[in-house]
Design an enzyme around this catalytic site. Sequence first.
Site, PDB file in Angstrom:
ATOM      1  N   ARG A 227      24.163  19.890   0.892  1.00  0.00           N
ATOM      2  CA  ARG A 227      24.856  19.710   2.158  1.00  0.00           C
ATOM      3  C   ARG A 227      24.468  18.377   2.786  1.00  0.00           C
ATOM      4  NH1 ARG A 227      27.965  22.759   0.642  1.00  0.00           N
ATOM      5  NH2 ARG A 227      28.730  24.707   1.542  1.00  0.00           N
ATOM      6  N   HIS A 275      32.527  15.281  -2.617  1.00  0.00           N
ATOM      7  CA  HIS A 275      32.200  16.698  -2.436  1.00  0.00           C
ATOM      8  C   HIS A 275      32.874  17.566  -3.504  1.00  0.00           C
ATOM      9  CE1 HIS A 275      30.922  19.830   0.805  1.00  0.00           C
ATOM     10  NE2 HIS A 275      30.815  20.340  -0.417  1.00  0.00           N
TER      11      HIS A 275
END
Length: 312
Positions: A227, A275
Site C-alpha cells: 500500500r 498498481h
Amino acid sequence: MEIIWYHPSQSAAAWINGLQQRLPHARVRAWQPGDNGPADYALVRSPPAEMLQGRATLRGVFALGAGVDEILKQLQHPEMLPDSVPLYRLEDTGMARQMQEYAVHSVLNWFRRFDDYRLQQQQQCWQPLPAYPRESFTVGILGAGVLGQSVAESLKPWGFPLRVWSRSPKAIDGVTSFAGRDALPAFLQETRVVINLLPSTHETINLIDHAFLEQLPHGAFFLNIARGAQLVEADLLAALNSGQLKAAALDVFQVEPLPEAHPLWSHPRVTITPHNAAVTLIDEAIDYIARAITQDQAGEPPQGRVDRQRGY
C-alpha cells in the site's frame, strides 16, 4: 439467496454469470444507486456508502481484492454495518503467483545488476560490473501472511538469505522470523532488499520513513507491492538521492494515479508500475466466493474473515 455486486471499473456480466453458474439458487444483481432491495451477501470494490449503509442483515461482505482498507474506513461510521456482519478478503485467488513473479523479477534484476547495465547502455558504456555475493544479499519481507509467505517460498530456490517481519513470530522453514516493533531494527540491519507486503492498518501507515530507511545497509533496495500509504515518499526520494537506497520498484503510491509532476516519474533509480503487481483473477475469485457462501450457508466459517480491529 440475494447477492449484490459493485465494482467501479469492471463489467458486471462476467461476475454475475460466473456466480450464477456456481450458485444456481442465487439471484445476483449489479447494485445501482437507489437499490435498497434485500441482500444476503455483498461483493464490493470501493463501494459507495449508500450501498452498504444500514444493511445490518447481511450475512457477509466480500472485498473483491486482498486490501480492505477502503471498506474499513467506511465501516467506521456508526450508520454503516455493525461488527456482527462478517467482512472477507481474497487471500490468494491467483494473486500470490503474481506477487511471486513481481518479487522474483525485482530481486534478480537488482542482484544481477541489470538495472546498472540499463543505465550503462544509455551511456554506451561496455563495462562488466562485480557481482554481489549471494550469501549476503539478504531479502527481507515485511508481512508474513498468505502473500508474504508465498513470496518467501518463491525466493528460496535462488539461495538468498531470507527473513520476514510480522506482528507475531512465524515458523517458515528456511526463513528467519522477526516479530514486533522491538525486533524491527534487527530485521533491517542486514537486509539488502526490503519487500513490503504489510496490510494497511493504523500501525503501518507511514511506517517506512527516514528512520526506517536509515537502518538499512547503505545501498539497499526497496520494493513496495502493498500500500502506498505505508511509505513516506519524500523520505524515499531523499534516501535515493543520498545513496542510502540504491533503487526502488514501486507499484503503489500515496496518490493514484501518480501525479504527472511527481519526481518519482523521472528518477533514474525508480521503476514504476500502475498498481497491478497482482490483479484479481475473476474465475479464481468467483470460485472462492461461491465456496465461501456455500460454507456459510452450511454453517461452516469461511476462510479470509477480516479482524476489523487489526485491519486484516
